[in-house]
Design a protein around this motif. Sequence first.
Motif, mmCIF file in Angstrom:
data_model
loop_
_atom_site.group_PDB
_atom_site.id
_atom_site.type_symbol
_atom_site.label_atom_id
_atom_site.label_comp_id
_atom_site.label_asym_id
_atom_site.label_seq_id
_atom_site.Cartn_x
_atom_site.Cartn_y
_atom_site.Cartn_z
ATOM 1 N N TYR A 159 -10.435 3.599 2.280
ATOM 2 C CA TYR A 159 -8.917 3.113 1.795
ATOM 3 C C TYR A 159 -8.803 1.938 2.362
ATOM 4 O O TYR A 159 -8.351 1.155 1.806
ATOM 5 N N VAL B 50 0.761 -1.165 -0.109
ATOM 6 C CA VAL B 50 -0.207 0.026 -0.036
ATOM 7 C C VAL B 50 1.063 1.256 0.297
ATOM 8 O O VAL B 50 1.638 1.227 0.791
ATOM 9 N N LEU C 295 -4.845 3.538 -3.825
ATOM 10 C CA LEU C 295 -5.982 3.809 -2.823
ATOM 11 C C LEU C 295 -6.878 4.879 -3.716
ATOM 12 O O LEU C 295 -6.513 5.505 -4.561
ATOM 13 N N GLY D 182 3.160 -1.186 4.203
ATOM 14 C CA GLY D 182 2.537 0.003 4.083
ATOM 15 C C GLY D 182 3.556 1.098 4.064
ATOM 16 O O GLY D 182 4.571 1.085 4.979
ATOM 17 N N VAL E 111 -1.501 -2.250 -4.268
ATOM 18 C CA VAL E 111 -3.121 -1.451 -4.177
ATOM 19 C C VAL E 111 -2.942 -0.196 -4.341
ATOM 20 O O VAL E 111 -2.103 0.662 -3.970
ATOM 21 N N VAL F 70 -7.751 -2.134 0.439
ATOM 22 C CA VAL F 70 -6.789 -3.129 1.023
ATOM 23 C C VAL F 70 -7.434 -4.620 1.263
ATOM 24 O O VAL F 70 -7.074 -5.661 0.713
ATOM 25 N N GLY G 4 0.357 5.094 4.146
ATOM 26 C CA GLY G 4 -0.268 3.707 4.033
ATOM 27 C C GLY G 4 -0.019 2.961 5.263
ATOM 28 O O GLY G 4 -0.746 2.113 5.360
#
Length: 278
Positions: free
Chosen positions: A86, A39, A68, A109, A66, A90, A113
């Motif tokens: 958000y 992320v 967002l 992340g 991912v 995920v 993230g």
Amino acid sequence: AYQRRVRGFWFCLLAMISRTLLLLSFLILSIYCERVVIVHGAWQSPEPWLGVQSKLEKNGHMVQLVQLPAHGNDTTSSMVVNMGLYASAVTTVIDALTNNTNAKVVVVGHSFGGSVISLAAEQRSTKIQKLIYVAAYLPTNGTSVTALNMQNVGSHINESSLSIDTTNLVGRIANKYFIDIFCNDCSTKQKLDLFEKYRDEPVLPFNEPLILTADKFGKVPKAYIHTTKDNALTYDFQKSMVAATPVLEVQKIKSSHCPFISMTSDFSELLNGMITSF
């Protein structure tokens, strides 16, 4: 007839060896190769992570990036996004990777993230093998990113570099500060590529307190990669967050806020080691 029996013997032997090697390869893959979800952070998109994705996949991992909402080429309005939206981006990927299996995923992340994967872990704690924070916000229960930023003393994201567009509800980094904040150790080409992908950041999610429980988020193993030359989230700030939350493994890399761009090979090797550890 004898020759046919000999040929048959060797054919059967080779078939057995092939099946054994195939079984061993699947066993090795199950031990060392993971499902990985990455992320991205604020003011960015998945694209700068493509190099890391490629290197991790060469190591046998299944890697999903991912995007967002309201980032990259996503058309969601900055005025409607929130932390729940958000986190849903995920968890949708997590569910797809673990559908009808007992498999778990490693979730990575970066920067903002980190707050997103924390909320996703609260919602999918039984499906996550570990969380890896890369120069990322590591929240505690009831905190927001805005509240955490009060500890981020010395960050170059400040009143000089950041302005808030109250009409569109986005935060805007002034052009002359952007590269210094995010990737001052990048090559000229990397800086230009990153600058061209810039997009204003929705501000509403920054103010949302996160509800993170000990029974869910608290039980997911965590690791952290510090970036020691970081102008966005300072090294001291990163260490203070790690001190407040139990983390099983900590590594560091001498880089700016975006080592996945400026030090792709070294960072990928470091991340790969964390993915396969504990």
